[in-house]
Design a protein around this motif. Structure first.
Motif, PDB file in Angstrom:
ATOM      1  N   HIS A   9       0.828  -1.205   0.000  1.00  0.00           N
ATOM      2  CA  HIS A   9       0.000   0.000   0.000  1.00  0.00           C
ATOM      3  C   HIS A   9       0.866   1.260   0.000  1.00  0.00           C
ATOM      4  O   HIS A   9       0.586   2.218  -0.713  1.00  0.00           O
ATOM      5  CB  HIS A   9      -0.951   0.017   1.199  1.00  0.00           C
ATOM      6  CG  HIS A   9      -1.798   1.239   1.231  1.00  0.00           C
ATOM      7  ND1 HIS A   9      -1.478   2.332   2.004  1.00  0.00           N
ATOM      8  CD2 HIS A   9      -2.932   1.560   0.563  1.00  0.00           C
ATOM      9  CE1 HIS A   9      -2.393   3.262   1.806  1.00  0.00           C
ATOM     10  NE2 HIS A   9      -3.283   2.821   0.949  1.00  0.00           N
ATOM     11  N   LYS A  23      -8.136   0.579 -10.979  1.00  0.00           N
ATOM     12  CA  LYS A  23      -8.460  -0.749 -10.445  1.00  0.00           C
ATOM     13  C   LYS A  23      -8.382  -1.775 -11.562  1.00  0.00           C
ATOM     14  O   LYS A  23      -8.861  -1.550 -12.663  1.00  0.00           O
ATOM     15  CB  LYS A  23      -9.847  -0.738  -9.815  1.00  0.00           C
ATOM     16  CG  LYS A  23     -10.152  -2.022  -9.096  1.00  0.00           C
ATOM     17  CD  LYS A  23     -11.400  -1.927  -8.258  1.00  0.00           C
ATOM     18  CE  LYS A  23     -11.591  -3.266  -7.569  1.00  0.00           C
ATOM     19  NZ  LYS A  23     -12.091  -3.181  -6.255  1.00  0.00           N
ATOM     20  N   ASP A  30      -4.991  -4.197  -5.849  1.00  0.00           N
ATOM     21  CA  ASP A  30      -6.444  -4.309  -5.685  1.00  0.00           C
ATOM     22  C   ASP A  30      -6.783  -5.041  -4.393  1.00  0.00           C
ATOM     23  O   ASP A  30      -7.668  -4.623  -3.644  1.00  0.00           O
ATOM     24  CB  ASP A  30      -7.070  -5.062  -6.866  1.00  0.00           C
ATOM     25  CG  ASP A  30      -6.996  -4.284  -8.168  1.00  0.00           C
ATOM     26  OD1 ASP A  30      -6.776  -3.059  -8.134  1.00  0.00           O
ATOM     27  OD2 ASP A  30      -7.157  -4.919  -9.227  1.00  0.00           O
ATOM     28  N   GLN A  31      -6.073  -6.134  -4.118  1.00  0.00           N
ATOM     29  CA  GLN A  31      -6.310  -6.906  -2.900  1.00  0.00           C
ATOM     30  C   GLN A  31      -6.005  -6.064  -1.662  1.00  0.00           C
ATOM     31  O   GLN A  31      -6.758  -6.078  -0.693  1.00  0.00           O
ATOM     32  CB  GLN A  31      -5.459  -8.171  -2.899  1.00  0.00           C
ATOM     33  CG  GLN A  31      -5.677  -9.036  -1.680  1.00  0.00           C
ATOM     34  CD  GLN A  31      -4.777 -10.258  -1.670  1.00  0.00           C
ATOM     35  OE1 GLN A  31      -3.765 -10.311  -2.344  1.00  0.00           O
ATOM     36  NE2 GLN A  31      -5.159 -11.241  -0.877  1.00  0.00           N
ATOM     37  N   ASP A  34      -8.721  -3.574  -1.009  1.00  0.00           N
ATOM     38  CA  ASP A  34      -9.909  -4.236  -0.454  1.00  0.00           C
ATOM     39  C   ASP A  34      -9.730  -4.596   1.017  1.00  0.00           C
ATOM     40  O   ASP A  34     -10.695  -4.625   1.772  1.00  0.00           O
ATOM     41  CB  ASP A  34     -10.236  -5.498  -1.255  1.00  0.00           C
ATOM     42  CG  ASP A  34     -10.741  -5.188  -2.658  1.00  0.00           C
ATOM     43  OD1 ASP A  34     -11.175  -4.046  -2.908  1.00  0.00           O
ATOM     44  OD2 ASP A  34     -10.693  -6.098  -3.505  1.00  0.00           O
ATOM     45  N   MET A  35      -8.502  -4.886   1.446  1.00  0.00           N
ATOM     46  CA  MET A  35      -8.233  -5.337   2.813  1.00  0.00           C
ATOM     47  C   MET A  35      -7.884  -4.212   3.779  1.00  0.00           C
ATOM     48  O   MET A  35      -7.940  -4.399   4.992  1.00  0.00           O
ATOM     49  CB  MET A  35      -7.049  -6.316   2.799  1.00  0.00           C
ATOM     50  CG  MET A  35      -7.284  -7.584   2.033  1.00  0.00           C
ATOM     51  SD  MET A  35      -5.784  -8.585   1.925  1.00  0.00           S
ATOM     52  CE  MET A  35      -5.656  -9.171   3.599  1.00  0.00           C
ATOM     53  N   ASP A  37      -9.041  -1.318   5.054  1.00  0.00           N
ATOM     54  CA  ASP A  37      -9.907  -0.850   6.150  1.00  0.00           C
ATOM     55  C   ASP A  37      -9.980  -1.886   7.276  1.00  0.00           C
ATOM     56  O   ASP A  37      -9.912  -1.533   8.461  1.00  0.00           O
ATOM     57  CB  ASP A  37     -11.311  -0.525   5.642  1.00  0.00           C
ATOM     58  CG  ASP A  37     -11.362   0.768   4.839  1.00  0.00           C
ATOM     59  OD1 ASP A  37     -10.434   1.594   4.979  1.00  0.00           O
ATOM     60  OD2 ASP A  37     -12.328   0.937   4.071  1.00  0.00           O
ATOM     61  N   ASP A  38     -10.108  -3.149   6.915  1.00  0.00           N
ATOM     62  CA  ASP A  38     -10.169  -4.206   7.932  1.00  0.00           C
ATOM     63  C   ASP A  38      -8.845  -4.332   8.683  1.00  0.00           C
ATOM     64  O   ASP A  38      -8.832  -4.546   9.902  1.00  0.00           O
ATOM     65  CB  ASP A  38     -10.526  -5.548   7.297  1.00  0.00           C
ATOM     66  CG  ASP A  38     -11.962  -5.596   6.809  1.00  0.00           C
ATOM     67  OD1 ASP A  38     -12.798  -4.834   7.344  1.00  0.00           O
ATOM     68  OD2 ASP A  38     -12.251  -6.393   5.902  1.00  0.00           O
TER      69      ASP A  38
END
Length: 67
Positions: A9, A23, A30-31, A34-35, A37-38
């Motif tokens: 990131h 994207k 991309d992965q 997607d991850m 925030d968690d």
């Protein structure tokens, strides 16, 4: 695994922030998007929140797909 995700990131952060990242152009990025925030939620523990080592490890395994 978390360090690798955060490093990916960091490398792409400027492109993502200015909207220049498209994207689908890099599946790994991309992965990470997607991850993210968690992962950030996992890394931030509330002052009154308590999680045992086993619970924390289980959550980490769920976030990273067990890797």
């Amino acid at each position: 695994m978390i360090k690798s995700i955060l490093a990916t990131h960091k490398k792409a952060e400027d492109l993502i922030n200015i909207g220049a990242y498209v994207k689908g152009s890099n599946p790994k990025i991309d992965q990470v998007i997607d991850m993210l925030d968690d992962i950030n939620a996992y890394l931030c523990q509330g002052i009154d929140e308590q999680v045992s080592y086993d619970e924390g490890l289980q959550l980490l395994m769920e976030l990273t797909g067990g890797n």
